[in-house]
Enzyme design. Structure first.
Site, PDB file in Angstrom:
ATOM      1  N   SER A  75      31.470  27.350  34.755  1.00 29.75           N
ATOM      2  CA  SER A  75      30.067  27.762  34.470  1.00 29.75           C
ATOM      3  C   SER A  75      29.511  26.830  33.146  1.00 29.75           C
ATOM      4  CB  SER A  75      30.149  29.496  33.740  1.00 29.75           C
ATOM      5  OG  SER A  75      28.613  29.493  33.136  1.00 29.75           O
ATOM      6  N   TYR A 134      33.192  35.357  27.889  1.00 29.51           N
ATOM      7  CA  TYR A 134      32.995  34.584  29.491  1.00 29.51           C
ATOM      8  C   TYR A 134      33.095  33.285  29.119  1.00 29.51           C
ATOM      9  CZ  TYR A 134      30.718  33.449  33.263  1.00 29.51           C
ATOM     10  OH  TYR A 134      30.223  32.543  34.604  1.00 29.51           O
TER      11      TYR A 134
END
Ligand code: NAP
Length: 268
Positions: free
Chosen positions: A144, A159
């Site tokens: 990401s 995350y």
């Protein structure tokens, strides 16, 4: 026809589903992993079979090593070998309220399991099978943009940390297994419109757009060609352990409001 055997985790919808169908369209056979959304996985599978390739669905929580082992046994029983693994399963889950001091540790563990452990577990089984069969395969990790920039507003501490860990796993595993001819690389998407992004309201979407120099949100077609490229040794055979950020320029300078800049400077 490429005829390779490809396993894509988290392929019941979103980026994973698009990747599975992109492989199917070029003639590769696909294993579609999901955790809960059996109907979604079934739909992707039916579509792949409709294209004319072999396709099956595999239920497993990628963060659970036993379930990953069972998934691989089932995949190998059916396909015999694996040529390409795409570690795509991941996401932010439901982000708890409050700052770091309020973060439940169970949330930390779940997020690391999903976004980091899952890729390590799946890669471990894939590399063993590739080695046994002398397959010079490829592993592609879906990271990401939040592996390289923070996302403090939504408090995605685990995350961001897990995805940054995934980038480093891509490097460390990449420089190790290349001796077997196996290439590991990663893609770090920016904002890609999927079911996961429908949770954002208009104000949040505008705030995202303001940070993207390309002036638009991404879509799954911004990601799939690069996955196919990294899976193809004839095209990307000298690319090892890299993470490619695909974010419309978002991560280059997070301090700039590009929409404001455009208003100030005019379109030219
Ligand atoms: P999505 O639409 O929410 O799809 C997530 C997929 O992962 C679903 O197929 C889901 O299946 C599966 N999944 C979730 N937990 C799982 C688990 N424990 N085990 C196995 N499968 C699991 O998400 P997406 O937007 O396509 O994101 C795909 C990947 O891209 C993720 O790694 C995400 O972090 C990354 N990414 C996305 C964006 C974006 O803007 N969309 C940006 C950067 C990075 P079930 O529902 O069946 O569990």
């Amino acid at each position: 026809m490429m005829n390779r055997h490809v396993l894509i985790t988290g392929a019941s919808r979103g980026i994973g589903a698009a990747i599975a169908l992109a492989f199917a369209r070029q003639g590769d056979h696909v294993g579609i992993n999901y955790r809960f959304d059996r109907e979604g996985a079934r739909k992707v599978c039916d579509e792949a079979q409709g294209i004319g390739v072999q396709a099956s669905i595999y239920q497993a929580d990628v963060g659970n090593a036993e379930q990953v082992e069972e998934m691989f046994s089932a995949f190998i029983e059916e396909f015999k070998t694996i040529d390409v693994l795409v570690n795509n399963a991941g996401g932010g889950l439901k982000i708890p309220e409050g700052g770091f001091e309020k973060m439940p540790l169970s949330y930390w563990n779940e997020m690391i399991a999903l976004n980091l452990n899952g890729a390590a577990y799946c890669s471990s089984f894939a590399v063993k099978n590739m080695k046994e069969n002398g397959i010079k395969g490829a592993i592609i990790n879906i990271s990401s943009v939040h592996s390289v920039i923070t996302y403090v507003k939504r408090k995605t501490f685990p995350y961001c940390a897990a995805k940054a860990g995934l980038n480093m796993l891509t490097k460390t595993m990449g420089v190790d297994v290349i001796r077997l001819g196996i290439r590991v690389n990663a893609i770090a998407p920016g904002f890609i419109s999927t079911s996961a992004t429908t949770r954002y309201n208009k104000e949040e979407l505008d705030a995202f757009l303001r940070k993207i120099p390309a002036g638009r949100l991404g879509n799954t077609q911004d990601i799939t060609p690069l996955v196919l490229f990294l899976a193809d040794p004839e095209k990307s055979g000298f690319i090892v352990g890299q993470t490619f950020v695909v974010d419309g320029g978002q991560s280059i300078d997070g301090t700039i409001d590009y929409m404001l800049l455009e208003e100030q400077n005019g379109k030219e």
